[in-house]
Design a protein around this motif. Structure first.
Motif, PDB file in Angstrom:
ATOM      1  N   GLY A 122     -16.785 -28.331  23.896  1.00  0.00           N
ATOM      2  CA  GLY A 122     -16.333 -27.159  23.158  1.00  0.00           C
ATOM      3  C   GLY A 122     -17.521 -26.423  22.576  1.00  0.00           C
ATOM      4  O   GLY A 122     -18.513 -27.038  22.190  1.00  0.00           O
ATOM      5  N   GLY A 123     -17.410 -25.087  22.505  1.00  0.00           N
ATOM      6  CA  GLY A 123     -18.532 -24.288  22.036  1.00  0.00           C
ATOM      7  C   GLY A 123     -18.206 -23.371  20.889  1.00  0.00           C
ATOM      8  O   GLY A 123     -18.822 -22.309  20.749  1.00  0.00           O
ATOM      9  N   GLY A 124     -17.259 -23.770  20.046  1.00  0.00           N
ATOM     10  CA  GLY A 124     -16.906 -22.955  18.884  1.00  0.00           C
ATOM     11  C   GLY A 124     -17.957 -23.019  17.794  1.00  0.00           C
ATOM     12  O   GLY A 124     -19.069 -23.511  17.992  1.00  0.00           O
ATOM     13  N   GLU A 125     -17.599 -22.548  16.592  1.00  0.00           N
ATOM     14  CA  GLU A 125     -18.567 -22.484  15.491  1.00  0.00           C
ATOM     15  C   GLU A 125     -19.006 -23.864  15.024  1.00  0.00           C
ATOM     16  O   GLU A 125     -20.172 -24.064  14.682  1.00  0.00           O
ATOM     17  CB  GLU A 125     -17.978 -21.692  14.317  1.00  0.00           C
ATOM     18  N   ILE A 126     -18.094 -24.833  15.013  1.00  0.00           N
ATOM     19  CA  ILE A 126     -18.487 -26.181  14.618  1.00  0.00           C
ATOM     20  C   ILE A 126     -19.526 -26.719  15.592  1.00  0.00           C
ATOM     21  O   ILE A 126     -20.553 -27.287  15.191  1.00  0.00           O
ATOM     22  CB  ILE A 126     -17.263 -27.121  14.560  1.00  0.00           C
ATOM     23  N   ALA A 127     -19.277 -26.530  16.887  1.00  0.00           N
ATOM     24  CA  ALA A 127     -20.218 -26.989  17.912  1.00  0.00           C
ATOM     25  C   ALA A 127     -21.566 -26.294  17.771  1.00  0.00           C
ATOM     26  O   ALA A 127     -22.624 -26.921  17.918  1.00  0.00           O
ATOM     27  CB  ALA A 127     -19.636 -26.738  19.300  1.00  0.00           C
ATOM     28  N   LEU A 128     -21.553 -25.007  17.487  1.00  0.00           N
ATOM     29  CA  LEU A 128     -22.795 -24.254  17.318  1.00  0.00           C
ATOM     30  C   LEU A 128     -23.615 -24.804  16.147  1.00  0.00           C
ATOM     31  O   LEU A 128     -24.814 -25.065  16.281  1.00  0.00           O
ATOM     32  CB  LEU A 128     -22.479 -22.773  17.097  1.00  0.00           C
ATOM     33  N   HIS A 129     -22.956 -24.979  14.998  1.00  0.00           N
ATOM     34  CA  HIS A 129     -23.649 -25.525  13.831  1.00  0.00           C
ATOM     35  C   HIS A 129     -24.184 -26.917  14.120  1.00  0.00           C
ATOM     36  O   HIS A 129     -25.326 -27.247  13.760  1.00  0.00           O
ATOM     37  CB  HIS A 129     -22.713 -25.574  12.627  1.00  0.00           C
ATOM     38  N   LEU A 130     -23.369 -27.753  14.764  1.00  0.00           N
ATOM     39  CA  LEU A 130     -23.787 -29.126  15.051  1.00  0.00           C
ATOM     40  C   LEU A 130     -24.991 -29.141  15.988  1.00  0.00           C
ATOM     41  O   LEU A 130     -25.956 -29.896  15.772  1.00  0.00           O
ATOM     42  CB  LEU A 130     -22.625 -29.913  15.666  1.00  0.00           C
ATOM     43  N   ALA A 131     -24.952 -28.320  17.015  1.00  0.00           N
ATOM     44  CA  ALA A 131     -26.069 -28.260  17.961  1.00  0.00           C
ATOM     45  C   ALA A 131     -27.350 -27.825  17.254  1.00  0.00           C
ATOM     46  O   ALA A 131     -28.428 -28.380  17.492  1.00  0.00           O
ATOM     47  CB  ALA A 131     -25.737 -27.302  19.099  1.00  0.00           C
ATOM     48  N   GLN A 132     -27.255 -26.839  16.374  1.00  0.00           N
ATOM     49  CA  GLN A 132     -28.433 -26.364  15.651  1.00  0.00           C
ATOM     50  C   GLN A 132     -29.028 -27.478  14.787  1.00  0.00           C
ATOM     51  O   GLN A 132     -30.249 -27.626  14.697  1.00  0.00           O
ATOM     52  CB  GLN A 132     -28.062 -25.154  14.786  1.00  0.00           C
ATOM     53  N   ILE A 133     -28.185 -28.272  14.158  1.00  0.00           N
ATOM     54  CA  ILE A 133     -28.662 -29.382  13.330  1.00  0.00           C
ATOM     55  C   ILE A 133     -29.345 -30.437  14.192  1.00  0.00           C
ATOM     56  O   ILE A 133     -30.450 -30.903  13.886  1.00  0.00           O
ATOM     57  CB  ILE A 133     -27.489 -30.018  12.553  1.00  0.00           C
ATOM     58  N   LEU A 134     -28.696 -30.812  15.298  1.00  0.00           N
ATOM     59  CA  LEU A 134     -29.211 -31.898  16.135  1.00  0.00           C
ATOM     60  C   LEU A 134     -30.504 -31.508  16.846  1.00  0.00           C
ATOM     61  O   LEU A 134     -31.391 -32.342  17.043  1.00  0.00           O
ATOM     62  CB  LEU A 134     -28.156 -32.332  17.151  1.00  0.00           C
ATOM     63  N   ILE A 135     -30.608 -30.261  17.247  1.00  0.00           N
ATOM     64  CA  ILE A 135     -31.832 -29.808  17.920  1.00  0.00           C
ATOM     65  C   ILE A 135     -33.037 -29.980  16.994  1.00  0.00           C
ATOM     66  O   ILE A 135     -34.103 -30.434  17.416  1.00  0.00           O
ATOM     67  CB  ILE A 135     -31.685 -28.343  18.368  1.00  0.00           C
ATOM     68  N   GLU A 164     -18.544 -25.599  27.486  1.00  0.00           N
ATOM     69  CA  GLU A 164     -17.634 -24.569  26.970  1.00  0.00           C
ATOM     70  C   GLU A 164     -16.987 -23.829  28.131  1.00  0.00           C
ATOM     71  O   GLU A 164     -17.645 -23.472  29.114  1.00  0.00           O
ATOM     72  CB  GLU A 164     -18.400 -23.598  26.073  1.00  0.00           C
ATOM     73  N   GLU A 165     -15.682 -23.593  28.020  1.00  0.00           N
ATOM     74  CA  GLU A 165     -14.914 -23.011  29.132  1.00  0.00           C
ATOM     75  C   GLU A 165     -15.074 -21.506  29.253  1.00  0.00           C
ATOM     76  O   GLU A 165     -15.047 -20.946  30.349  1.00  0.00           O
ATOM     77  CB  GLU A 165     -13.434 -23.371  28.966  1.00  0.00           C
ATOM     78  N   ASP A 166     -15.252 -20.805  28.126  1.00  0.00           N
ATOM     79  CA  ASP A 166     -15.328 -19.348  28.155  1.00  0.00           C
ATOM     80  C   ASP A 166     -16.745 -18.893  28.525  1.00  0.00           C
ATOM     81  O   ASP A 166     -17.709 -19.245  27.846  1.00  0.00           O
ATOM     82  CB  ASP A 166     -14.940 -18.784  26.780  1.00  0.00           C
ATOM     83  N   ARG A 167     -16.864 -18.110  29.586  1.00  0.00           N
ATOM     84  CA  ARG A 167     -18.183 -17.726  30.075  1.00  0.00           C
ATOM     85  C   ARG A 167     -18.931 -16.839  29.082  1.00  0.00           C
ATOM     86  O   ARG A 167     -20.146 -17.001  28.885  1.00  0.00           O
ATOM     87  CB  ARG A 167     -18.050 -17.006  31.423  1.00  0.00           C
ATOM     88  N   ASP A 168     -18.245 -15.899  28.448  1.00  0.00           N
ATOM     89  CA  ASP A 168     -18.914 -15.042  27.466  1.00  0.00           C
ATOM     90  C   ASP A 168     -19.466 -15.868  26.314  1.00  0.00           C
ATOM     91  O   ASP A 168     -20.571 -15.614  25.824  1.00  0.00           O
ATOM     92  CB  ASP A 168     -17.941 -13.980  26.932  1.00  0.00           C
ATOM     93  N   ARG A 169     -18.683 -16.848  25.869  1.00  0.00           N
ATOM     94  CA  ARG A 169     -19.147 -17.708  24.790  1.00  0.00           C
ATOM     95  C   ARG A 169     -20.356 -18.539  25.237  1.00  0.00           C
ATOM     96  O   ARG A 169     -21.290 -18.766  24.460  1.00  0.00           O
ATOM     97  CB  ARG A 169     -18.014 -18.631  24.330  1.00  0.00           C
ATOM     98  N   CYS A 170     -20.337 -18.967  26.500  1.00  0.00           N
ATOM     99  CA  CYS A 170     -21.474 -19.716  27.042  1.00  0.00           C
ATOM    100  C   CYS A 170     -22.755 -18.884  26.986  1.00  0.00           C
ATOM    101  O   CYS A 170     -23.826 -19.381  26.613  1.00  0.00           O
ATOM    102  CB  CYS A 170     -21.198 -20.134  28.483  1.00  0.00           C
ATOM    103  N   GLU A 171     -22.634 -17.623  27.356  1.00  0.00           N
ATOM    104  CA  GLU A 171     -23.804 -16.741  27.325  1.00  0.00           C
ATOM    105  C   GLU A 171     -24.301 -16.555  25.889  1.00  0.00           C
ATOM    106  O   GLU A 171     -25.504 -16.543  25.626  1.00  0.00           O
ATOM    107  CB  GLU A 171     -23.459 -15.400  27.969  1.00  0.00           C
TER     108      GLU A 171
END
Length: 443
Positions: free
Chosen positions: A233-246, A256-263
């Motif tokens: 999943g690529g929603g806001e929770i995923a975005l915040h989590l990825a930023q922390i882990l990176i 993430e299933e939605d292509r626009d969101r993937c971009e």
């Protein structure tokens, strides 16, 4: 306490149900159908009206409320409603926000400008909790304070080194860092200058993020293995989590299933790889060798899909499975599916709100972060408080308390022995719970 809640949706109603048994709660929502339903379900006063209209806030009791929680689904309404409640006399205010810009001090300080005590992002809180539960000895992120400028991390001392067996006062740590607590033999205490770190200890380090990372190297005696995390999943929770882990040096992949969101994610997350697809489809997970990852996190925005994605990843071989689960009844059974941890955004938000329900100088209290009856508290220095009269080394503070940082004019200060507090300072402290009242008296 008299609590005014603006917004009776999923978050607002959850908070109201949690608080209505012990407090005098009023809920305001513009949706008549919803307010009628809330009137039947919750033991609270219910008003139908706009959360950003003064007449409605006056009728709801904003002039005498102890705290206003603006929890509608609209950031701007929450900011205006909380600000108006503050101006009308509400003692403390908090606003739920979604857009990151409202927490970004580099552009504009919305919180200070509108006189709001707290701006809370349920998505960011959830990501922080997920990161906290991705436990790796020596690299566990615990929490950010003061808009992310103060950080606390935990380090496990695995074997003797140059920093063991030496009094903390003799380590000459950077001024921007504090050792907060020491856990040894199932007992956690506040660190003192005379304490010595020993192998097997678990310590917390507080301070500026870069300085914390540098000090960790002094204590880190076991090489870290870079771990692989897949986020479904690529929603806001995923975005915040990825930023922390990176920033914690994890290998991060997002599905993430939605292509626009993937971009969008690809542009925002230069340190992560983004795959377009359905994270709950086993064939896709198998093709991408998800079973070889160390951790899988279900953040698909739906409880059932999060559970399904975790189950599929687990069957492929992923050992650690975490899921975002909103329904309380689901949270109780996810262990049967092999899911290691379930995180509830609503429960986290309620806990955060409960931490704000204090009077006097205590602005916020979190008793859940650390073991050993240690609380993390934020206190506001009052006029003519005892702590403003003498340098810190002469202050009558409890032995089991440490002042980790001071927020003054939006600047983070790490207090030393000569530091003198001022009226209006916000102080982040660690304190043994029985000593909290004694500490608060100094403020």
């Amino acid at each position: 306490m008299r609590i005014l809640i603006l917004g009776g949706g999923t978050v607002g109603s959850s908070v109201a149900k949690a608080l209505s048994g012990d407090h005098d709660v009023t809920i305001v929502d513009i949706n008549k159908e919803l307010t009628d339903r809330l009137d039947e379900d919750i033991d609270a006063r219910i008003l139908c009206g706009s959360a950003s209209q003064s007449s409605v806030l006056f009728q709801a009791g904003a002039t005498t409320a102890d705290i206003c929680l603006a929890l509608t689904g609209n950031d701007e309404v929450n900011i205006v409603g909380a600000s108006m409640a503050h101006a009308m006399g509400t003692r403390r205010t908090a606003a739920r926000i979604y857009a990151k810009v409202f927490r970004d001090l580099s552009t504009f300080d919305y919180q200070d400008h509108f006189g709001i005590d707290r701006m809370l992002s349920i998505e960011h809180l959830t990501a922080m909790e997920l990161a906290r539960r991705i436990r790796e000895p020596g690299a566990m992120l615990i929490e950010h304070f003061a808009c992310g400028e103060l950080e606390m991390q935990e380090v496990v001392i695995t074997r003797p080194g140059p920093a063991t067996g030496v009094a903390l006062s003799e380590l000459h740590l950077p001024s921007a860092v504090r050792i907060g607590t020491i856990a040894r033999d199932d007992k956690t205490t506040i660190a003192t200058a005379a304490d010595k770190i020993e192998p097997g200890d678990r310590i917390t380090i507080l301070g500026d993020r870069k300085a914390v990372e540098d000090v960790k190297k002094t204590f880190q005696t076991q090489s870290r293995i870079k771990r692989n995390v897949v986020i479904g999943g690529g929603g806001e929770i995923a975005l915040h989590l990825a930023q922390i882990l990176i920033t914690r040096n994890y290998n991060v992949r997002i599905i993430e299933e939605d292509r626009d969101r993937c971009e969008f994610l690809s542009r925002r997350l230069t340190g992560a790889s983004v795959l377009c697809g359905d994270a709950s489809e086993k064939n896709l997970l198998a093709e991408e060798h998800i079973g070889e990852s160390d951790i899988f996190v279900g953040c698909l925005g739906d409880d059932e899909n999060n559970i399904m994605a975790c189950v599929e990843a687990g069957e492929l071989g992923t050992k650690t499975l975490l899921a975002v689960i909103s329904r309380p009844d689901y949270a109780e059974i996810v262990g049967r599916f092999g899911i290691s941890e379930a995180v509830s955004p609503q429960a986290l938000f309620c806990r955060q709100v409960e931490g704000l329900l204090h009077t006097g100088p205590v602005l916020f209290r979190n008793p859940h972060l650390l073991a050993g009856n240690i609380d993390v508290v934020e206190l506001e220095v009052q006029k003519d408080a005892a702590i403003t009269q003498v340098p810190l080394k002469e202050a009558n503070l409890p032995k089991q308390a440490i002042l980790a940082a001071v927020i003054r004019d939006n600047t983070i200060l790490i207090p030393d022995a000569a530091f003198v507090a001022r009226e209006g300072d916000n102080v982040i402290a660690l304190v043994n719970n029985p000593s909290l009242d004694e500490l608060a008296k100094q403020f």
